[in-house]
Design an enzyme around this catalytic site. Structure first.
Site, PDB file in Angstrom:
ATOM      1  N   HIS A   1       0.811  -1.231   0.000  1.00  0.00           N
ATOM      2  CA  HIS A   1       0.000   0.000   0.000  1.00  0.00           C
ATOM      3  C   HIS A   1       0.845   1.283   0.000  1.00  0.00           C
ATOM      4  CE1 HIS A   1      -4.045  -1.911   1.456  1.00  0.00           C
ATOM      5  NE2 HIS A   1      -3.429  -2.649   0.550  1.00  0.00           N
TER       6      HIS A   1
ATOM      7  N   GLU B   1     -13.597   2.925  -3.960  1.00  0.00           N
ATOM      8  CA  GLU B   1     -14.285   4.220  -3.970  1.00  0.00           C
ATOM      9  C   GLU B   1     -13.787   5.146  -5.069  1.00  0.00           C
ATOM     10  OE1 GLU B   1     -15.130   4.579   0.863  1.00  0.00           O
ATOM     11  OE2 GLU B   1     -14.013   6.149  -0.200  1.00  0.00           O
TER      12      GLU B   1
ATOM     13  N   TYR C   1     -12.099  11.468   4.219  1.00  0.00           N
ATOM     14  CA  TYR C   1     -12.850  10.512   3.410  1.00  0.00           C
ATOM     15  C   TYR C   1     -13.097   9.177   4.121  1.00  0.00           C
ATOM     16  CZ  TYR C   1     -12.647  14.016  -0.139  1.00  0.00           C
ATOM     17  OH  TYR C   1     -12.837  15.197  -0.820  1.00  0.00           O
TER      18      TYR C   1
ATOM     19  N   TYR D   1     -10.944  -9.005   4.702  1.00  0.00           N
ATOM     20  CA  TYR D   1     -10.728 -10.185   3.878  1.00  0.00           C
ATOM     21  C   TYR D   1     -11.173 -11.477   4.554  1.00  0.00           C
ATOM     22  CZ  TYR D   1      -8.075  -6.934   1.022  1.00  0.00           C
ATOM     23  OH  TYR D   1      -7.709  -5.859   0.241  1.00  0.00           O
TER      24      TYR D   1
END
Length: 378
Positions: A158, A251, A261, A272
């Site tokens: 990430h 999104e 957000y 998961y």
């Protein structure tokens, strides 16, 4: 009793079948249906394993990053010839890490600046950094680091990262590093954020958190998970972003300064292991709702608004690459709302890693595996 002759013969046989299929596929026309007619995929080049970033330069040249190897590759759009660029800063290439986005300055023909986002560090600790440099033949020269994300962390997951330049400002994304998802809600780090700096690395004095105690002054918005799509609306010049959800809840967001957000407090997906994220809520006061979300996840890659004239019926539409559901996602927007969605290339079966519009007015996609294609209407 085990047949010792079976395995070598099987490997040879299936290898020959695979090679034949690959060669046949490359030579044949790849034609797909869309709501507006048939689309042909014309291969530009191949053998770029993970083409994460892609941009265009003058004289029919394309720059592509190979996330897997950390290479920056120049591609001749006419011949498909590839040249690996020398002098590129070293990347940490593991899992989500490696060579990420590549972006020319809007005034590239005047200043020659290329911006290169990539993961740096090693297995003990890594982060995302942005360098810029100038292309001189087949070498990147005058490189300088203009941003390094805080903190370093061991997980190779990430990192984001996408970049756009608006006027003199560089906007870019940073992921939450997966294990540090709660950091997306705190201002003392760059994780799970959109940042804004000047194109030379300086920090604008009017950034929303410049005067906030202990806040990173580069932060523009917060509460993001792993944003790998960032683009400007061609008319309004507003900043649009998409980000990966966990299991569901990818999104699409319209980004405004200082807004939150929501990740990981609110989410339209689940974890998961099928358990809720946090308290399992989707709305909370003071946190933004997405313009659009996908459940199940499509695993979005990059995105671009189409403004060309080669695919006139798609003008103004937003195109998003999809990896988990292997297609090119087309969104029709009206007054900042998604009013229609089409999934193109569903039968292609390839992870669309990057989508860009070329100076010739065509859309180009890069797929994992990994080839670059031009989309042409029939």
């Amino acid at each position: 009793m085990k047949n010792n002759n079976f395995r070598p013969f099987s490997l040879l046989f299936f290898g020959m079948v695979f090679l034949f299929a690959a060669c046949t596929n490359q030579k044949s026309d790849l034609i797909f249906e869309s709501e507006q007619g048939k689309i042909q995929l014309e291969m530009i080049t191949d053998s770029i394993r993970v083409p994460f970033g892609m941009c265009f330069l003058p004289n029919n040249k394309m720059m592509v990053t190979n996330r897997f190897s950390g290479e920056l590759i120049q591609v001749d759009l006419k011949s498909g010839r590839k040249t690996v660029i020398k002098g590129v800063p070293k990347s940490y290439c593991r899992l989500d890490g490696g060579a990420l986005d590549i972006l020319p300055h809007p005034k590239y023909q005047e200043n020659d600046w290329l911006y290169f986002a990539h993961s740096v560090g090693d297995s003990t600790a890594s982060t995302m950094a942005i360098d810029r440099g100038k292309l001189n033949g087949d070498s990147l020269t005058q490189t300088e680091r203009i941003f390094t994300a805080f903190p370093y962390y061991p997980s190779p997951s990430h990192y984001g990262t996408r970049m756009v330049i608006k006027n003199d400002y560089l906007f870019f994304t940073m992921g939450d590093r997966y294990d540090l998802m709660d950091s997306a809600q705190t201002l003392n780090n760059h994780l799970g954020k959109v940042m804004r700096i000047f194109d030379d690395g300086r920090i604008p004095k009017d950034n929303p958190f410049v005067n906030t105690d202990n806040a990173k002054p580069e932060i523009w918005s917060l509460g993001h998970r792993n944003p790998q799509g960032l683009t400007l609306h061609p008319k309004t010049q507003e900043l649009w972003l998409h980000e990966h959800g966990p299991k569901g809840g990818d999104e699409l967001n319209l980004i405004k300064p200082a807004l939150n957000y929501g990740w990981p407090i609110i989410c339209h997906g689940i974890d998961y292991d099928d358990t809720p994220i946090g308290d399992g809520i989707t709305h909370k006061e003071g946190m933004e709702q997405p313009v659009h979300y996908y459940t199940p996840s499509i695993a979005p890659s990059s995105m671009v608004f189409y403004t060309g004239d080669k695919l006139e019926q798609w003008k103004g539409n937003l195109f998003v690459g999809a990896m988990a559901l292997t297609h090119l996602n087309r969104l029709v927007l009206k007054e900042d709302k998604v009013v229609h969605e089409e999934r193109i290339l569903k039968d292609f079966g390839r992870r669309v890693r990057v989508v860009r519009q070329g100076p010739d007015g065509y859309l180009y996609i890069g797929v994992d595996g990994g080839a670059i294609y031009r989309l042409k209407p029939i």
